[in-house]
Design a protein around this motif. Structure first.
Motif, PDB file in Angstrom:
ATOM      1  N   PRO A  99     -35.292  19.272   7.302  1.00 60.60           N
ATOM      2  CA  PRO A  99     -34.591  19.824   6.133  1.00 60.60           C
ATOM      3  C   PRO A  99     -35.395  20.914   5.450  1.00 60.60           C
ATOM      4  CG  PRO A  99     -35.445  17.633   5.656  1.00 60.60           C
ATOM      5  CD  PRO A  99     -35.629  17.849   7.124  1.00 60.60           C
ATOM      6  N   TYR A 100     -34.709  21.900   4.883  1.00 60.91           N
ATOM      7  CA  TYR A 100     -35.394  23.031   4.255  1.00 60.91           C
ATOM      8  C   TYR A 100     -36.123  22.616   2.982  1.00 60.91           C
ATOM      9  CZ  TYR A 100     -36.268  28.005   3.591  1.00 60.91           C
ATOM     10  OH  TYR A 100     -36.886  29.225   3.484  1.00 60.91           O
ATOM     11  N   VAL A 101     -35.510  21.715   2.212  1.00 61.92           N
ATOM     12  CA  VAL A 101     -36.157  21.176   1.013  1.00 61.92           C
ATOM     13  C   VAL A 101     -36.828  19.863   1.400  1.00 61.92           C
ATOM     14  CG1 VAL A 101     -35.808  20.289  -1.317  1.00 61.92           C
ATOM     15  CG2 VAL A 101     -34.501  22.275  -0.535  1.00 61.92           C
ATOM     16  N   THR A 102     -38.133  19.791   1.193  1.00 63.27           N
ATOM     17  CA  THR A 102     -38.908  18.618   1.613  1.00 63.27           C
ATOM     18  C   THR A 102     -38.749  17.488   0.601  1.00 63.27           C
ATOM     19  OG1 THR A 102     -40.502  20.153   2.574  1.00 63.27           O
ATOM     20  CG2 THR A 102     -41.175  17.861   2.393  1.00 63.27           C
ATOM     21  N   THR A 103     -38.352  16.310   1.099  1.00 65.84           N
ATOM     22  CA  THR A 103     -38.103  15.168   0.220  1.00 65.84           C
ATOM     23  C   THR A 103     -39.052  14.010   0.526  1.00 65.84           C
ATOM     24  OG1 THR A 103     -36.502  14.154   1.741  1.00 65.84           O
ATOM     25  CG2 THR A 103     -35.649  15.763   0.147  1.00 65.84           C
ATOM     26  N   ILE A 104     -39.121  13.069  -0.395  1.00 62.13           N
ATOM     27  CA  ILE A 104     -39.900  11.848  -0.190  1.00 62.13           C
ATOM     28  C   ILE A 104     -39.322  11.057   0.984  1.00 62.13           C
ATOM     29  CG2 ILE A 104     -40.573   9.642  -1.218  1.00 62.13           C
ATOM     30  CD1 ILE A 104     -42.024  12.079  -2.362  1.00 62.13           C
ATOM     31  N   GLU A 105     -37.993  11.082   1.121  1.00 60.07           N
ATOM     32  CA  GLU A 105     -37.330  10.363   2.208  1.00 60.07           C
ATOM     33  C   GLU A 105     -37.808  10.881   3.570  1.00 60.07           C
ATOM     34  OE1 GLU A 105     -35.323   9.623  -1.420  1.00 60.07           O
ATOM     35  OE2 GLU A 105     -35.731  11.577  -0.472  1.00 60.07           O
ATOM     36  N   THR A 106     -38.004  12.191   3.667  1.00 63.41           N
ATOM     37  CA  THR A 106     -38.488  12.775   4.929  1.00 63.41           C
ATOM     38  C   THR A 106     -39.909  12.304   5.222  1.00 63.41           C
ATOM     39  OG1 THR A 106     -37.116  14.757   4.678  1.00 63.41           O
ATOM     40  CG2 THR A 106     -39.009  14.923   6.137  1.00 63.41           C
ATOM     41  N   LEU A 107     -40.779  12.319   4.217  1.00 66.90           N
ATOM     42  CA  LEU A 107     -42.155  11.860   4.409  1.00 66.90           C
ATOM     43  C   LEU A 107     -42.181  10.399   4.853  1.00 66.90           C
ATOM     44  CD1 LEU A 107     -44.164  13.421   1.423  1.00 66.90           C
ATOM     45  CD2 LEU A 107     -43.655  14.403   3.655  1.00 66.90           C
ATOM     46  N   ASP A 108     -41.357   9.579   4.215  1.00 66.07           N
ATOM     47  CA  ASP A 108     -41.325   8.147   4.545  1.00 66.07           C
ATOM     48  C   ASP A 108     -40.749   7.909   5.942  1.00 66.07           C
ATOM     49  OD1 ASP A 108     -42.421   7.560   2.110  1.00 66.07           O
ATOM     50  OD2 ASP A 108     -40.512   7.005   1.163  1.00 66.07           O
ATOM     51  N   LYS A 109     -39.744   8.678   6.310  1.00 65.70           N
ATOM     52  CA  LYS A 109     -39.114   8.523   7.623  1.00 65.70           C
ATOM     53  C   LYS A 109     -40.120   8.714   8.755  1.00 65.70           C
ATOM     54  CE  LYS A 109     -35.362  10.323  10.517  1.00 65.70           C
ATOM     55  NZ  LYS A 109     -34.216  11.289  10.595  1.00 65.70           N
ATOM     56  N   TYR A 110     -41.056   9.645   8.565  1.00 62.46           N
ATOM     57  CA  TYR A 110     -42.039   9.933   9.607  1.00 62.46           C
ATOM     58  C   TYR A 110     -43.423   9.366   9.276  1.00 62.46           C
ATOM     59  CZ  TYR A 110     -38.300  12.801  11.377  1.00 62.46           C
ATOM     60  OH  TYR A 110     -37.078  13.214  11.860  1.00 62.46           O
ATOM     61  N   ASN A 111     -43.434   8.408   8.324  1.00 57.31           N
ATOM     62  CA  ASN A 111     -44.660   7.689   7.952  1.00 57.31           C
ATOM     63  C   ASN A 111     -45.806   8.622   7.563  1.00 57.31           C
ATOM     64  OD1 ASN A 111     -43.543   5.072   8.587  1.00 57.31           O
ATOM     65  ND2 ASN A 111     -43.784   5.611  10.755  1.00 57.31           N
ATOM     66  N   CYS A 112     -45.465   9.692   6.858  1.00 56.90           N
ATOM     67  CA  CYS A 112     -46.484  10.658   6.440  1.00 56.90           C
ATOM     68  C   CYS A 112     -46.952  10.358   5.021  1.00 56.90           C
ATOM     69  CB  CYS A 112     -45.947  12.086   6.532  1.00 56.90           C
ATOM     70  SG  CYS A 112     -45.689  12.629   8.245  1.00 56.90           S
ATOM     71  N   ASP A 113     -48.247  10.464   4.813  1.00 60.63           N
ATOM     72  CA  ASP A 113     -48.820  10.144   3.508  1.00 60.63           C
ATOM     73  C   ASP A 113     -48.548  11.227   2.474  1.00 60.63           C
ATOM     74  OD1 ASP A 113     -50.654   7.623   4.047  1.00 60.63           O
ATOM     75  OD2 ASP A 113     -50.837   8.965   5.766  1.00 60.63           O
ATOM     76  N   PHE A 114     -48.584  12.480   2.922  1.00 61.26           N
ATOM     77  CA  PHE A 114     -48.347  13.586   1.994  1.00 61.26           C
ATOM     78  C   PHE A 114     -47.912  14.821   2.777  1.00 61.26           C
ATOM     79  CE2 PHE A 114     -52.896  13.244   2.935  1.00 61.26           C
ATOM     80  CZ  PHE A 114     -53.162  14.491   3.502  1.00 61.26           C
ATOM     81  N   CYS A 115     -47.444  15.813   2.018  1.00 64.29           N
ATOM     82  CA  CYS A 115     -46.981  17.086   2.573  1.00 64.29           C
ATOM     83  C   CYS A 115     -48.015  18.162   2.252  1.00 64.29           C
ATOM     84  CB  CYS A 115     -45.632  17.442   1.947  1.00 64.29           C
ATOM     85  SG  CYS A 115     -45.095  19.126   2.241  1.00 64.29           S
ATOM     86  N   VAL A 116     -48.202  19.100   3.181  1.00 66.78           N
ATOM     87  CA  VAL A 116     -49.150  20.196   2.981  1.00 66.78           C
ATOM     88  C   VAL A 116     -48.419  21.525   3.094  1.00 66.78           C
ATOM     89  CG1 VAL A 116     -51.155  21.385   3.947  1.00 66.78           C
ATOM     90  CG2 VAL A 116     -51.139  18.894   3.816  1.00 66.78           C
ATOM     91  N   HIS A 117     -48.744  22.442   2.191  1.00 67.37           N
ATOM     92  CA  HIS A 117     -48.169  23.798   2.258  1.00 67.37           C
ATOM     93  C   HIS A 117     -49.195  24.779   1.706  1.00 67.37           C
ATOM     94  CE1 HIS A 117     -45.051  26.805   2.630  1.00 67.37           C
ATOM     95  NE2 HIS A 117     -45.261  27.190   1.390  1.00 67.37           N
TER      96      HIS A 117
END
Length: 373
Positions: free
Chosen positions: A80-98
């Motif tokens: 998805p273009y807008v990064t959500t908490i749901e996306t991080l949780d779906k792929y078991n990621c601790d945080f997002c980096v940009h």
């Protein structure tokens, strides 16, 4: 919990990754350094067109290019273009980096506002001097004498901005064209730094590798499969200009070095390699096999075949990657859709300038994280 049982840190990083360049690779390198496993989300053509304008490469090409970067562990298609908490949780990621540049959706809102709000966002240093928009701008100016040409190893802009039509006083620091300044540290960060083993079969290839693309990637994968250690010789800017003409190369030698070093199939790069493969070069690097793709080979300045030596001693092989993509094809895509891409560049920079003004007024800053280990 013991160190051995410590849960690996999974990092999420997403983007368009259109015309994958060393700036993208450097962001992914920094992102990987913040954790143990890097998951990269890549947006679809439809999403990119909706939010910022038409991409140069299609989504299948972009997925393949990101998978070819050596710091990437996993690619998520159609992120998805807008990064959500749901996306991080779906792929078991601790945080997002940009990076510390600006990412804006079609609605003019920061696409990372949701993960920032929840404290699951880390910011890294953007690589100054390059952007996809900048590279598109360079190609748009291919027919306008964009670069000064001589014996210099860098480009000189003759027409000011890569996004023609904008007021020179109102330039975005992210989209605007600026010269990349290479350092030895950056080359070290991108390099594997490993010597070939005595038993390794060493393969050598050479070329411009300008605007590193899927055609290059597929060729290097096939060349690497011919041995254990792949060395890529990169020709100087004047040499590339000699045999390609026009205003090639689009990217200067130092930019091309980092783009090639980021490829997972590449073991080492020779910076400013000679056009002809000599017996001295082959002995120096202990080359067992010299490979070339199916593209036409131009003669050297003396009119001779640059691969005459390895052919004569039986150490030359043509490699068919089954991919016909060339740098010229990419430039043709841009020129063919010139007006559309010019409009995209101008619109993107204006949106960035507007958001920068808002952030300055509000005193808003991201959480900046250096990850240059």
């Amino acid at each position: 919990m013991s160190t051995a049982e410590k849960k690996p840190v999974r990092v999420w990083c997403d983007g368009c990754f259109d015309i994958v360049h060393f700036g993208h690779a450097n962001a992914l390198r920094q992102a990987k350094a913040l954790g143990d496993y890097l998951v990269v989300g890549v947006h679809t053509d439809e999403e990119i067109s909706k939010h910022k304008g038409p991409p140069v490469f299609n989504e299948q090409e972009r997925y393949k290019m990101v998978r070819g970067i050596k710091w990437v562990d996993e690619v998520v298609e159609a992120a998805p273009y807008v990064t959500t908490i749901e996306t991080l949780d779906k792929y078991n990621c601790d945080f997002c980096v940009h990076g510390d540049d600006i990412s804006i959706g079609a609605d003019g809102v920061d696409t990372y506002h949701l993960v920032k709000k929840c404290g699951r966002y880390k910011e890294i240093s953007r690589t100054a001097g390059v952007s996809t928009t900048d590279l598109v701008g360079r190609m748009l100016l291919m027919t306008r004498g964009h670069f000064g040409r001589g014996d210099k190893e860098y480009f000189v802009e003759k027409e000011g901005s890569s996004t023609m039509g904008l007021d020179a006083q109102a330039r975005s620091p992210y989209t605007g064209c600026s010269q990349f300044l290479p350092t030895t540290q950056k080359i070290i960060q991108f390099s594997e730094g490993k010597e070939p083993k005595p038993t390794d079969k060493i393969v050598y290839v050479a070329g411009a590798f300008d605007l590193f693309h899927v055609g290059h990637l597929d060729f290097l994968e096939k060349a690497r499969a011919e041995g254990d250690f792949l060395i890529v010789g990169l020709h100087t800017d004047p040499e590339v200009n000699r045999y390609k003409g026009s205003n090639y190369p689009i990217m200067n030698l130092h930019e091309r070095v980092l783009s090639v070093l980021a490829c997972k199939y590449v073991s080492e790069v020779v910076i400013g390699a000679p056009y002809s493969v000599t017996i001295e070069l082959m002995k120096h690097f202990r080359v067992d096999l010299v490979c070339h793709g199916m593209t036409k080979v131009d003669p050297d300045k003396d009119g001779f075949d640059p691969y005459a030596v390895p052919k004569r001693i039986g150490k030359f092989k043509l490699v068919d990657s089954a991919n016909t993509m060339t740098t010229e094809n990419i430039v043709e895509r841009i020129i063919r859709n010139r007006l559309e891409f010019e409009a995209r560049n101008i619109a993107k920079e204006r949106k960035e300038i507007e958001l920068i003004k808002k952030l300055d007024l509000n005193g808003s800053n991201g959480v900046h994280q250096e990850a240059d280990q």
